[in-house]
Design a protein around this motif. Structure first.
Motif, PDB file in Angstrom:
ATOM      1  N   LYS A 153       1.094  -1.229  -0.041  1.00  0.00           N
ATOM      2  CA  LYS A 153       0.245   0.061   0.195  1.00  0.00           C
ATOM      3  C   LYS A 153       1.148   1.378  -0.034  1.00  0.00           C
ATOM      4  O   LYS A 153       0.912   1.910  -0.357  1.00  0.00           O
ATOM      5  N   LEU A 154       1.957   1.519   0.692  1.00  0.00           N
ATOM      6  CA  LEU A 154       2.939   2.515   0.272  1.00  0.00           C
ATOM      7  C   LEU A 154       3.313   2.471  -0.671  1.00  0.00           C
ATOM      8  O   LEU A 154       4.038   3.813  -0.745  1.00  0.00           O
ATOM      9  N   LYS A 155       4.155   1.371  -0.689  1.00  0.00           N
ATOM     10  CA  LYS A 155       4.871   1.586  -2.214  1.00  0.00           C
ATOM     11  C   LYS A 155       3.980   2.039  -3.196  1.00  0.00           C
ATOM     12  O   LYS A 155       4.206   3.098  -3.989  1.00  0.00           O
ATOM     13  N   ILE A 156       2.307   1.759  -3.386  1.00  0.00           N
ATOM     14  CA  ILE A 156       1.460   1.846  -4.132  1.00  0.00           C
ATOM     15  C   ILE A 156       1.471   3.193  -4.195  1.00  0.00           C
ATOM     16  O   ILE A 156       1.545   3.763  -5.247  1.00  0.00           O
ATOM     17  N   LYS A 157       1.334   3.856  -3.248  1.00  0.00           N
ATOM     18  CA  LYS A 157       0.665   5.366  -2.725  1.00  0.00           C
ATOM     19  C   LYS A 157       2.176   6.238  -3.603  1.00  0.00           C
ATOM     20  O   LYS A 157       2.205   7.032  -4.247  1.00  0.00           O
ATOM     21  N   ASP A 158       3.632   5.560  -3.147  1.00  0.00           N
ATOM     22  CA  ASP A 158       4.506   6.251  -3.434  1.00  0.00           C
ATOM     23  C   ASP A 158       4.811   6.562  -4.818  1.00  0.00           C
ATOM     24  O   ASP A 158       5.047   7.545  -5.730  1.00  0.00           O
ATOM     25  N   PHE A 159       4.347   4.907  -5.752  1.00  0.00           N
ATOM     26  CA  PHE A 159       4.505   5.130  -7.381  1.00  0.00           C
ATOM     27  C   PHE A 159       3.413   6.328  -7.580  1.00  0.00           C
ATOM     28  O   PHE A 159       3.858   7.056  -8.528  1.00  0.00           O
ATOM     29  N   LEU A 160       2.422   5.713  -7.432  1.00  0.00           N
ATOM     30  CA  LEU A 160       1.791   7.260  -7.844  1.00  0.00           C
ATOM     31  C   LEU A 160       1.982   8.357  -8.198  1.00  0.00           C
ATOM     32  O   LEU A 160       1.664   8.947  -8.789  1.00  0.00           O
ATOM     33  N   TYR A 161       2.659   8.837  -6.997  1.00  0.00           N
ATOM     34  CA  TYR A 161       2.446  10.066  -6.804  1.00  0.00           C
ATOM     35  C   TYR A 161       3.690  10.483  -7.635  1.00  0.00           C
ATOM     36  O   TYR A 161       3.656  12.188  -7.976  1.00  0.00           O
ATOM     37  N   GLN A 162       4.578   9.962  -7.851  1.00  0.00           N
ATOM     38  CA  GLN A 162       5.713  10.284  -8.411  1.00  0.00           C
ATOM     39  C   GLN A 162       5.721  10.155  -9.700  1.00  0.00           C
ATOM     40  O   GLN A 162       6.073  10.982 -10.826  1.00  0.00           O
ATOM     41  N   GLN A 163       4.155   9.516 -10.025  1.00  0.00           N
ATOM     42  CA  GLN A 163       3.866   9.553 -12.087  1.00  0.00           C
ATOM     43  C   GLN A 163       2.984  11.005 -11.754  1.00  0.00           C
ATOM     44  O   GLN A 163       2.819  11.535 -13.156  1.00  0.00           O
ATOM     45  N   LEU A 164       2.841  11.282 -11.087  1.00  0.00           N
ATOM     46  CA  LEU A 164       1.755  13.051 -11.060  1.00  0.00           C
ATOM     47  C   LEU A 164       2.286  13.993 -11.573  1.00  0.00           C
ATOM     48  O   LEU A 164       2.048  14.543 -12.607  1.00  0.00           O
ATOM     49  N   GLU A 165       3.986  14.376 -11.900  1.00  0.00           N
ATOM     50  CA  GLU A 165       4.647  14.865 -12.725  1.00  0.00           C
ATOM     51  C   GLU A 165       4.382  14.854 -14.186  1.00  0.00           C
ATOM     52  O   GLU A 165       4.445  15.853 -14.866  1.00  0.00           O
ATOM     53  N   PHE A 166       4.312  13.262 -14.465  1.00  0.00           N
ATOM     54  CA  PHE A 166       4.211  13.100 -15.754  1.00  0.00           C
ATOM     55  C   PHE A 166       2.598  13.074 -16.650  1.00  0.00           C
ATOM     56  O   PHE A 166       2.535  13.788 -17.838  1.00  0.00           O
ATOM     57  N   GLU A 167       1.920  12.604 -15.552  1.00  0.00           N
ATOM     58  CA  GLU A 167       1.040  12.366 -15.833  1.00  0.00           C
ATOM     59  C   GLU A 167      -0.790  12.456 -14.670  1.00  0.00           C
ATOM     60  O   GLU A 167      -0.716  11.722 -14.577  1.00  0.00           O
ATOM     61  N   ARG A 168      -1.200  13.767 -15.213  1.00  0.00           N
ATOM     62  CA  ARG A 168      -1.746  14.183 -13.489  1.00  0.00           C
ATOM     63  C   ARG A 168      -2.227  13.294 -13.258  1.00  0.00           C
ATOM     64  O   ARG A 168      -3.236  13.420 -12.643  1.00  0.00           O
ATOM     65  N   GLY A 169      -3.497  13.718 -14.494  1.00  0.00           N
ATOM     66  CA  GLY A 169      -5.019  13.238 -14.568  1.00  0.00           C
ATOM     67  C   GLY A 169      -5.110  11.707 -14.287  1.00  0.00           C
ATOM     68  O   GLY A 169      -6.291  11.821 -12.961  1.00  0.00           O
ATOM     69  N   LEU A 170      -4.704  10.860 -15.453  1.00  0.00           N
ATOM     70  CA  LEU A 170      -4.857   9.603 -15.100  1.00  0.00           C
ATOM     71  C   LEU A 170      -4.334   9.195 -14.036  1.00  0.00           C
ATOM     72  O   LEU A 170      -4.851   8.148 -13.063  1.00  0.00           O
TER      73      LEU A 170
END
Length: 443
Positions: A153-170
């Motif tokens: 759960k923590l790893k998925i959250k960290d992964f998704l927040y790292q992707q915000l910079e590239f594809e914010r909406g999705l």
């Protein structure tokens, strides 16, 4: 294509495929999958050996070099545990014999042992006798690691927040589903879809292009939900102040590049929690190791303390009422006990004394256990039976039943039997793949 886009592309392809076929043409297969072997006489198809992935961050080459170096050092300093087939068979026989002698000694001495002698060290014994370290999962979308659910759960959250910079909406759509409670995520998603659809249908109406941030619905269902504001920012909203009050104002020019509102609404409707795959956490055990039967807390739906408290209250209620339990009462109590568990630890005992152990969800099928065992056999075409000590052999009708249906919860021992091999011969026969024998560890 990024992982986030692949996630949504896969969902769309699955939906389109089901729509075209109508679910009536059976199970498909990937075009790039290897050609299946011709069917054998066995009703269970051969599978590749199940090899647990390494739970470390070293590369395979670095890990192999490190293991080789450690092995060379240890061979000089001490005698290694011999993992040859002959040594393992001899060790299993010695432990079976020792186990029989121990049972005889305990039986003869049981009358002279005090009941209170084990109470002081119960917790220490429980910890030492844990049958496994916990319940572990994989998440191929993120990485090949094997981790407990909370760590994922923590790893998925960290992964998704790292992707915000590239594809914010999705990415924000996935954050809503993966980083919030389900009810809160669903309410937020429904509200966001309404905001965006109002703009799609009425792009020139001012009332749909701004959101008062102090609005009760916005504050309760959107503002404090992880990922929600990022969805609105990607959609083209920006925070402004009107008459001293904060608003979110939509303009087409502020939309994320390459993203449109229809696509974002579609992503909100199709996003869902990233699924974890249960890892079998396979172990090969000697008879002495198979005596460890205490399950870790991960196997329970509620905490062990709550289970003990519930059982104590139930026992006190029955005792105070001084009534005898009917068959219906016993069955209801048994069902309540079964519902306490999420997972089941399945052990299969082979005639030569070795065990294999795997973790299963209580709603997996009996056929999954057979496939698991078959994948571990040196001869995958071998016809075999699994025998439950209480229910006997499983039939073809049992294959679609769940572990919950068959009450194979929370930890169960099944006996491996081969009709074509007499028992005296099977005792000296190794059924497991040699790769799996390397999982046998010294005590």
């Amino acid at each position: 294509m990024s992982k986030i886009k692949r996630f949504f592309s896969k969902k769309k392809e699955e939906a389109a495929f089901k729509l075209r076929l109508g679910g009536g043409m059976g199970q498909g297969h990937k075009l790039n999958a290897p050609k299946p072997d011709a069917p054998s006489s066995s009703s269970r198809r051969p599978m590749d050996v199940y090899v647990p992935p390494k739970r470390n961050e070293l590369s395979k080459e670095a890990r192999a070099a490190a293991n080789a170096a450690v092995a060379r050092i240890e061979r000089k300093e001490s005698r290694d545990f011999n993992t040859s087939l002959a040594a393992i068979k001899a060790q299993a026989k010695r432990e079976l014999e020792a186990e029989r002698r121990q049972k005889e000694e305990l039986s003869s001495a049981s009358s002279s042992i005090g009941a209170g002698s084990t109470g002081a060290s119960a917790s220490v014994v429980d910890n030492r006798n844990l049958a496994c370290e916990g319940v572990f999962f994989r998440c191929p979308l993120i990485s090949e690691e094997v981790l407990p659910k909370q760590a994922w759960k923590l790893k998925i959250k960290d992964f998704l927040y790292q992707q915000l910079e590239f594809e914010r909406g999705l990415t924000a759509c996935l954050i809503i589903q993966n980083c919030n409670l389900k009810e809160r995520a669903d309410d937020c998603t429904a509200t966001l879809i309404k905001y965006l659809e109002n703009i799609i249908q009425n792009p020139d109406e001012e009332k749909f292009c701004k959101i008062r941030m102090s609005n009760k619905i916005f504050s309760d269902k959107v503002r404090y939900v992880d990922g929600a504001l990022d969805v609105l920012y990607a959609a083209g909203f920006s925070e402004v102040e009107v008459d001293g009050e904060p608003f979110l104002l939509w303009t087409k020019e502020q939309m994320e590049e390459g993203l449109d509102l229809v696509t974002l609404v579609d992503a909100l409707k199709n996003s869902e929690p990233i699924q974890l795959e249960l890892d079998r956490n396979i172990k090969v055990l000697l008879p002495s190791q198979a005596r460890r039967v205490v399950l870790p807390d991960d196997f329970y739906r509620i905490s062990p303390e709550e289970i003990k408290r519930e059982q104590q209250l139930r026992a006190e209620a029955i005792e105070s009422a001084q009534i005898l339990k009917t068959k219906a009462m016993r069955e209801r109590e048994e069902q309540r006990n079964l519902r306490m568990y999420r997972y089941s630890l399945i052990r299969i005992k082979f005639p030569n004394g070795l065990y294999i152990q795997g973790t299963f969800n209580v709603y997996e099928k009996i056929s999954d256990i057979f496939e698991f065992v078959q994948s571990c056999l040196a001869d995958e075409s071998l016809e075999f039976n699994l025998v439950a000590t209480s229910e006997g052999k499983f039939s073809e009708d049992d294959m679609e039943k769940t572990l919950y249906d068959c009450k194979l919860i929370p930890n169960v021992l099944l006996l491996f039997a081969v009709p074509a091999i007499p028992t005296p011969v099977a005792v000296d026969f190794n059924f497991l793949k040699e790769d799996l024998l390397m999982l046998v560890q010294s005590m």
